[in-house]
Design a protein around this motif. Sequence first.
Motif, short mmCIF file in Angstrom:
data_model
loop_
_atom_site.label_atom_id
_atom_site.label_comp_id
_atom_site.label_asym_id
_atom_site.label_seq_id
_atom_site.Cartn_x
_atom_site.Cartn_y
_atom_site.Cartn_z
N GLY A 182 1.40 -1.27 0.34
CA GLY A 182 0.09 -0.01 0.01
C GLY A 182 1.20 1.82 0.28
N GLN A 185 0.21 3.98 -2.95
CA GLN A 185 -0.82 5.17 -3.03
C GLN A 185 -1.29 6.02 -1.66
OE1 GLN A 185 -3.59 1.56 -1.59
NE2 GLN A 185 -4.20 1.37 -3.95
N ASP A 188 1.59 8.00 -4.07
CA ASP A 188 0.74 9.01 -4.88
C ASP A 188 -0.30 9.59 -4.11
OD1 ASP A 188 -0.69 9.07 -7.93
OD2 ASP A 188 -2.23 8.42 -6.62
N ALA A 189 -0.64 9.81 -3.15
CA ALA A 189 -1.80 10.69 -2.72
C ALA A 189 -0.73 11.80 -2.08
CB ALA A 189 -2.56 10.21 -1.20
N CYS A 194 5.46 7.70 -8.88
CA CYS A 194 5.77 6.38 -8.35
C CYS A 194 5.88 5.75 -9.68
CB CYS A 194 4.72 6.14 -7.96
SG CYS A 194 3.34 6.88 -6.41
N VAL A 204 -0.10 -4.24 -7.41
CA VAL A 204 -0.23 -3.09 -7.39
C VAL A 204 -0.36 -1.77 -9.02
CG1 VAL A 204 -1.24 -3.40 -4.99
CG2 VAL A 204 1.20 -2.69 -6.01
N ASP A 207 -1.60 1.21 -10.01
CA ASP A 207 -1.09 2.25 -8.62
C ASP A 207 -0.15 3.12 -9.32
OD1 ASP A 207 -3.40 1.35 -7.10
OD2 ASP A 207 -2.30 0.63 -6.05
#
Length: 231
Positions: A182, A185, A188-189, A194, A204, A207
């Motif tokens: 994770g 994520q 990226d947020a 990435c 993943v 993502d």
Amino acid sequence: MDKIVVLTGAGISAESGLGTFRDAGGLWERHRIEDVASPEGFARDPALVQGFYNARRAAAAQAQPNAAHHALAKLQDAHPGEVVLVTQNVDALHEAGGATSVLHMHGELAQALCAACGHRWTAPADMRVGEPCPACAAPAGRPDIVWFGEMPYHMDEILAHLETCSYFAAIGTSGNVYPAAGFVQIADAAGAHCVELNLEASSVRSDFAEAREGRATEIVPVWVEELLAEG
């Protein structure tokens, strides 16, 4: 790129001869992961678990860092910003390749941990059942490895880096093991670019904004040189 966070998994050490739990035909495929990598397994059969990690420790001690390890050390040394190296691996190949300040989120084969008092020390080549703790003398020595069901190390520090990085890379990871799967994520947020560098697509892959496939020894050095050229 003020801060780069790099996550590495078993794929980066595979080319140095170190296998993973999931390797077909591996030395330990006859054992269930739960039997050799969980607190419950250790409680049931400590001799089996100590023997398993003694063998892994011996193999890791003979392994040599490869071109991907050396490239990441070069990135840490030459990049003008901060390069945070996080690994799921329990070997010391990053350090042997010249890297510094590596965050071992799953522990280290070379270390022992006292289950009674929490003291850590350099593991002997052959840990035995009832290994005595040099600090409290309890016969509670175990490998300093994060087993299934246990909390990975350095999580607060890792999450803080992910939330403040401008670039995130995952190298040689399957994307099957959380919380590491994770991390993309979170980065990226935070607005980070990435990229995944892997032999094949991870679980993943979608993502990531960018992906490169190939052997780590081939694609990681090229990627590092491109980053350094960008400044």
